[in-house]
Design a protein around this motif. Structure first.
Motif, PDB file in Angstrom:
ATOM      1  N   ASN A 168       6.322   0.448 -11.687  1.00 41.66           N
ATOM      2  CA  ASN A 168       6.800   1.252 -10.388  1.00 41.66           C
ATOM      3  C   ASN A 168       5.881   0.700  -9.108  1.00 41.66           C
ATOM      4  O   ASN A 168       4.958   1.164  -8.733  1.00 41.66           O
ATOM      5  CB  ASN A 168       6.421   2.790 -10.646  1.00 41.66           C
ATOM      6  CG  ASN A 168       6.831   3.686  -9.499  1.00 41.66           C
ATOM      7  OD1 ASN A 168       7.809   3.214  -8.862  1.00 41.66           O
ATOM      8  ND2 ASN A 168       6.102   4.570  -9.268  1.00 41.66           N
ATOM      9  N   SER A 193       5.925   1.007  -5.969  1.00 40.44           N
ATOM     10  CA  SER A 193       6.315   1.675  -4.771  1.00 40.44           C
ATOM     11  C   SER A 193       5.602   1.199  -3.639  1.00 40.44           C
ATOM     12  O   SER A 193       6.050   1.214  -2.106  1.00 40.44           O
ATOM     13  CB  SER A 193       6.052   3.272  -4.840  1.00 40.44           C
ATOM     14  OG  SER A 193       4.790   3.646  -5.080  1.00 40.44           O
ATOM     15  N   LYS A 242      10.356   4.494  -0.568  1.00 40.22           N
ATOM     16  CA  LYS A 242       9.126   4.609  -1.378  1.00 40.22           C
ATOM     17  C   LYS A 242       8.768   5.928  -1.795  1.00 40.22           C
ATOM     18  O   LYS A 242       8.343   5.945  -2.968  1.00 40.22           O
ATOM     19  CB  LYS A 242       7.936   4.073  -0.266  1.00 40.22           C
ATOM     20  CG  LYS A 242       6.541   4.161  -0.759  1.00 40.22           C
ATOM     21  CD  LYS A 242       5.489   3.993   0.278  1.00 40.22           C
ATOM     22  CE  LYS A 242       5.547   3.086   1.052  1.00 40.22           C
ATOM     23  NZ  LYS A 242       4.873   1.797   0.341  1.00 40.22           N
ATOM     24  N   GLU A 243       9.124   7.029  -1.119  1.00 41.63           N
ATOM     25  CA  GLU A 243       8.927   8.281  -1.689  1.00 41.63           C
ATOM     26  C   GLU A 243       9.872   8.636  -2.915  1.00 41.63           C
ATOM     27  O   GLU A 243       9.488   9.101  -3.889  1.00 41.63           O
ATOM     28  CB  GLU A 243       9.299   9.481  -0.624  1.00 41.63           C
ATOM     29  CG  GLU A 243       8.313   9.140   0.648  1.00 41.63           C
ATOM     30  CD  GLU A 243       6.880   9.522   0.164  1.00 41.63           C
ATOM     31  OE1 GLU A 243       6.621  10.299  -1.102  1.00 41.63           O
ATOM     32  OE2 GLU A 243       5.818   9.173   0.899  1.00 41.63           O
ATOM     33  N   VAL A 282      11.235   6.285  -5.049  1.00 40.90           N
ATOM     34  CA  VAL A 282      10.674   5.324  -5.961  1.00 40.90           C
ATOM     35  C   VAL A 282       9.307   6.296  -6.717  1.00 40.90           C
ATOM     36  O   VAL A 282       9.015   6.292  -7.853  1.00 40.90           O
ATOM     37  CB  VAL A 282      10.321   3.981  -5.678  1.00 40.90           C
ATOM     38  CG1 VAL A 282       9.524   3.348  -6.768  1.00 40.90           C
ATOM     39  CG2 VAL A 282      11.833   3.301  -5.266  1.00 40.90           C
ATOM     40  N   ARG A 283       8.691   6.738  -5.921  1.00 39.31           N
ATOM     41  CA  ARG A 283       7.450   7.349  -6.344  1.00 39.31           C
ATOM     42  C   ARG A 283       7.817   8.582  -6.943  1.00 39.31           C
ATOM     43  O   ARG A 283       7.076   8.835  -8.269  1.00 39.31           O
ATOM     44  CB  ARG A 283       6.292   7.781  -5.140  1.00 39.31           C
ATOM     45  CG  ARG A 283       5.591   6.682  -4.475  1.00 39.31           C
ATOM     46  CD  ARG A 283       4.501   7.321  -3.387  1.00 39.31           C
ATOM     47  NE  ARG A 283       3.964   8.137  -3.923  1.00 39.31           N
ATOM     48  CZ  ARG A 283       3.630   9.631  -3.543  1.00 39.31           C
ATOM     49  NH1 ARG A 283       4.447   9.883  -2.861  1.00 39.31           N
ATOM     50  NH2 ARG A 283       2.861  10.027  -4.024  1.00 39.31           N
TER      51      ARG A 283
END
Length: 239
Positions: free
Chosen positions: A109, A111, A120-121, A123-124
């Motif tokens: 992952n 990110s 990014k958020e 994916v996190r």
């Protein structure tokens, strides 16, 4: 495929054979089923930009934009030639899209490597949910077909196309003849969750949006009736 083969080793001939078997039993008046090969990638990307990104609850809440970085994530999946689309037989207008990629237990992952902050958020968030769901540990497998974006054009909604393209994708996976084979999927919309659960997907983890805080604030807000993201899995047997 042999027991030690990887889904990543699927050839175009194997994919086409599974699709052709699916096509033989596909019967939806006025609809043409297509495999998203290079011929349809641009059409599929445009459809995703107009009908998925703007309506999926998390993307809409966080303010995801269709950047080159975001498009590249979609294109990586579409380039596997596993995804499906419904087109109107009358004028070739796209109706629905079901994106499929291959996920492995050792996927990272990354990110931190994403420049766009909203992306990014997301994916996190999904990485966290993946850890909690523990799909690969739960099913004792190393890889799976991963169903990603599911979208239907507004003028074709409420006709059952989302369910039909989901079921068609499951049927194509069966037609690979891999026994057993696994499917993983996540749902952030109440509508998609209903489809997955009616199809027999097993719920592995649920995260309510109100519980996801970043730097002390609730990140995902104003999602209406859609209150959580759920992770699902399914084991398919051809026997």
């Amino acid at each position: 495929m042999s027991e030690n083969s990887s889904l990543m080793e699927l050839t175009m001939d194997q994919i086409q054979t599974a699709f052709d078997k699916t096509l033989k039993t596909f019967n939806e008046p006025g609809v043409r089923l297509v495999l998203i090969t290079n011929k349809y990638v641009d059409t599929a990307l445009k459809f995703a930009r107009e009908n998925f990104m703007t309506r999926e609850p998390v993307s809409k809440s966080i303010g995801i934009k269709w950047t080159a970085e975001y498009e590249q994530l979609w294109k990586r999946s579409l380039d596997l030639n596993l995804s499906l689309m419904f087109l109107s037989e009358k004028d070739e207008e796209p109706i629905a899209l079901r994106t499929i990629r291959i996920a492995r237990y050792d996927d990272t992952n990354d990110s931190d490597g994403i420049k766009d902050q909203p992306l990014k958020e997301v994916v996190r968030l999904l990485g966290y949910c993946d850890q909690k769901a523990n799909f690969f540990g739960h099913f004792h497998t190393l890889e799976a077909f991963h169903f990603l974006g599911l979208a239907v054009a507004p003028k074709y909604q409420r006709r059952g196309y989302a369910t039909k393209i989901f079921n068609t994708a499951v049927e194509m996976i069966r037609n690979f003849g891999i026994d057993p084979v696994y499917i993983k999927v996540e749902g952030s919309s109440n509508f998609s969750k209903k489809i997955f659960e009616k199809t027999g997907m097993e719920s592995l983890y649920e995260l309510f949006f109100d519980d996801w805080e970043v730097e002390g604030r609730t990140l995902i807000q104003n999602t209406g009736i859609h209150r959580s993201v759920k992770m699902y899995g399914m084991k398919l047997s051809t026997g």
